[in-house]
Motif scaffolding. Structure first.
Motif, mmCIF file in Angstrom:
data_model
loop_
_atom_site.group_PDB
_atom_site.id
_atom_site.type_symbol
_atom_site.label_atom_id
_atom_site.label_comp_id
_atom_site.label_asym_id
_atom_site.label_seq_id
_atom_site.Cartn_x
_atom_site.Cartn_y
_atom_site.Cartn_z
ATOM 1 N N ASN A 69 1.058 -1.218 0.073
ATOM 2 C CA ASN A 69 0.005 0.016 -0.013
ATOM 3 C C ASN A 69 0.847 1.163 -0.021
ATOM 4 O OD1 ASN A 69 -2.521 1.387 -0.021
ATOM 5 N ND2 ASN A 69 -2.558 1.517 2.140
ATOM 6 N N GLY A 70 1.877 1.551 0.847
ATOM 7 C CA GLY A 70 2.723 2.542 0.972
ATOM 8 C C GLY A 70 3.515 2.516 -0.473
ATOM 9 N N PHE B 114 1.454 4.085 -3.058
ATOM 10 C CA PHE B 114 1.220 5.471 -2.828
ATOM 11 C C PHE B 114 2.601 6.186 -3.210
ATOM 12 C CE2 PHE B 114 -2.142 7.383 -0.639
ATOM 13 C CZ PHE B 114 -3.137 6.556 -0.188
ATOM 14 N N LYS B 115 3.847 5.850 -2.799
ATOM 15 C CA LYS B 115 4.774 6.305 -3.102
ATOM 16 C C LYS B 115 5.527 6.452 -4.456
ATOM 17 C CE LYS B 115 9.218 7.541 -2.248
ATOM 18 N NZ LYS B 115 9.625 8.948 -1.818
#
Lengths: 383, 135
Positions: free
Chosen positions: A28-29, A32-33
């Motif tokens: 998930n991170g 986003f990144k």
């Protein structure tokens, strides 16, 4: 720093963040990144082919392959992380070598890890359109796999340029692999970053050789610590890269190499030999020095064919034993080298000692064992 | 689980979270905590009358820590509202110490579920949440 493909920060960050492809929480991170940098359209980030984004999850290697977005649309990205299981292969003294996909000899453990992702990589490469540059990146064992990937991708001729960025990577292949890979990728496109006190880039020891084969590496200074691999950690690489004055600063840090006289003096000296990063560096330089002498003066060649009866260690022992019986100008240096290596393990070699294959093998074996222990020393001091 | 156990790793720090929806505390809702180091595991708790939920710290041991491998623990918090599961916090824990999620600060957050998720990179990892660290 997002999307700045020219600075080292982006690559150090990516080498750190490839670890975040572990599961849906960490991905998930990652999404986003990198959603504005990599094309993840239609991607559920599940394992296998998902549009322009491939997620690789094999027993010994994980990674991803992606095509860039916007101003990076002509770029593709291939990033790897190694898994814990590969560390055994790294420090296995009796490891074999295998002919890699481009024909030269590489570490068997890395070969099999690369082989496990080869099909997906091939599929990804075949699907690329309008991509002119592929960037391969990885930390630690991931760096080794990235090196094999970069070498193979460039050999296919499907893209004009392949850049390689490794952080704390071990040595992947033998000298011929290092030379050919360096020529293929062009030294300027290879960014091998390492901390001075990171032990992983010191293994596997000779005859494994770093890529690039020339002096094009990027050194980061780091202190000695109680935990031997503290400066192998990606967080330190990120922090050091952040502080460094760009690629140029790191390049300027690199040692000029030990001169012939320094190596000869060290080999001839009778001082106490302690087991430190500096000693290992000197030992490496001395090994290369002696090997070059043997090859040039006596014409003895280290056979690294594909017969499995002899391990690499056997072949090295045979090579050195032959050299010890060659002309005096060569054998004296072999004697000094074996004496120095023996001193590292507390064995005294007196003048006139018969340097048999068994004896040399024992010395090599125990020195390598000590290096391997240093690398994977069960971090008892941790916590 | 001794202090000297080199394989001991905090896989999820103690969590104190206050959950708010439409300006009101979320009362009596099931919150699931999930972590994944070598195996995916979960535990559950329920928000109190003020919207607070609490989880104790979780420690695990693995020989993987004896290798120079990077630590990555997948972490997630989700809440069940009207039969729907909403993930409101994800992270990858990269350090073995307790409270590493917020760089040493206690994991004490306020989560307004009406707000959008954002990426937080201040603590050396890639955290995605609308929760804010309670001062």
């Amino acid at each position: 720093m997002n999307g700045d493909l020219h600075g080292p920060g982006f690559w150090a960050e990516l080498a750190a963040n490839v670890y975040m492809i572990k599961d849906e929480s960490t991905r998930n991170g990652f999404r986003f990144k990198y959603q504005k940098i990599f094309n993840m359209e239609g991607s559920t980030m599940a394992v296998g082919k998902t549009g322009a984004f491939y997620l690789l999850k094999k027993p010994h290697v994980m990674g991803f392959m992606a095509v860039g977005l916007g101003e990076n649309k002509n770029h593709a990205f291939v990033a790897f992380k190694g898994t814990a299981g590969l560390y055994d292969a790294l420090t296995d003294l009796n490891t074999g070598v295998r002919a890699c996909h481009t024909g030269t000899s590489v570490h068997q453990g890395f070969y099999y890890a690369f082989e496990s992702i080869y099909q997906e990589l091939n599929q990804f490469l075949s699907g690329l359109q309008g991509v002119t540059t592929v960037h391969c990146v990885g930390h630690s064992l991931g760096g080794a796999i990235a090196t094999l990937a970069a070498d193979w991708i460039k050999s296919t001729g499907k893209v004009a340029q392949v850049n390689l960025y490794t952080f704390g990577s071990p040595r992947v292949g033998m000298e011929m692999f290092a030379k050919k890979c360096t020529t293929r990728l062009v030294a300027d496109n290879i960014y091998r970053v390492y901390h001075k006190t990171d032990p992983v880039p010191m293994v596997p020891t000779w005859p494994f050789t770093h890529v690039p084969a020339s002096n094009g590496d990027y050194l980061l200074f780091s202190p000695m610590t109680a935990i031997p691999w503290e400066y192998h950690k990606m967080k330190h690489y990120r922090a050091s890269v952040e502080k460094a004055a760009g690629w140029k600063g790191m390049k300027d840090n690199r040692p000029k190499g030990y001169g012939q006289i320094a190596v000869e003096r060290w080999l001839q000296s009778d001082g106490i030999v302690s087991f430190t990063a500096n000693t290992l560096e000197l030992l490496d330089a001395a090994l290369l020095y002696v090997i070059e002498k043997v090859i040039n003066a006596a014409g003895i060649v280290l056979v690294t064919g594909f017969a499995t009866t002899f391990t690499l260690l056997d072949r090295m022992a045979v090579f050195m034993a032959k050299a010890a019986k060659a002309t005096v100008t060569v054998s004296v240096w072999v004697y000094h080298l074996i004496k120095k290596m023996a001193a590292l393990i507390g064995v005294v070699v007196k003048e006139g000692t018969d340097l048999t294959v068994d004896f040399i093998r024992m010395v090599f074996n125990r020195v390598y064992q000590k290096i391997a222990d240093m690398v994977r020393q069960a971090g008892r001091e941790m916590d | 689980m001794s202090f000297f156990n080199p394989t001991k790793t905090c896989v999820f720090s103690e969590v104190k979270a206050r959950l708010v929806l439409d300006g009101k505390p979320v009362v009596g809702a099931k919150v699931t905590r999930q972590w994944n180091w070598n195996k995916k595991k979960t535990d559950e708790s329920v928000t109190d009358e003020n919207g607070y939920v609490h989880f104790p710290a979780v420690y695990e041991s693995s020989v993987a820590r004896l290798l120079p491998a990077e630590l990555v623990v997948g972490q997630q918090l989700s809440i069940e509202i009207n039969g729907m599961q909403k993930v409101f916090w994800t992270n990858g824990k990269r350090e073995p110490e307790e409270n590493a999620e917020y760089g040493g600060n206690p994991f004490s957050v306020v989560c307004n579920l009406n707000e959008e998720d954002v990426l937080i990179e201040d603590y050396g990892s890639l955290m995605v949440t609308m929760c804010k660290l309670e001062k």
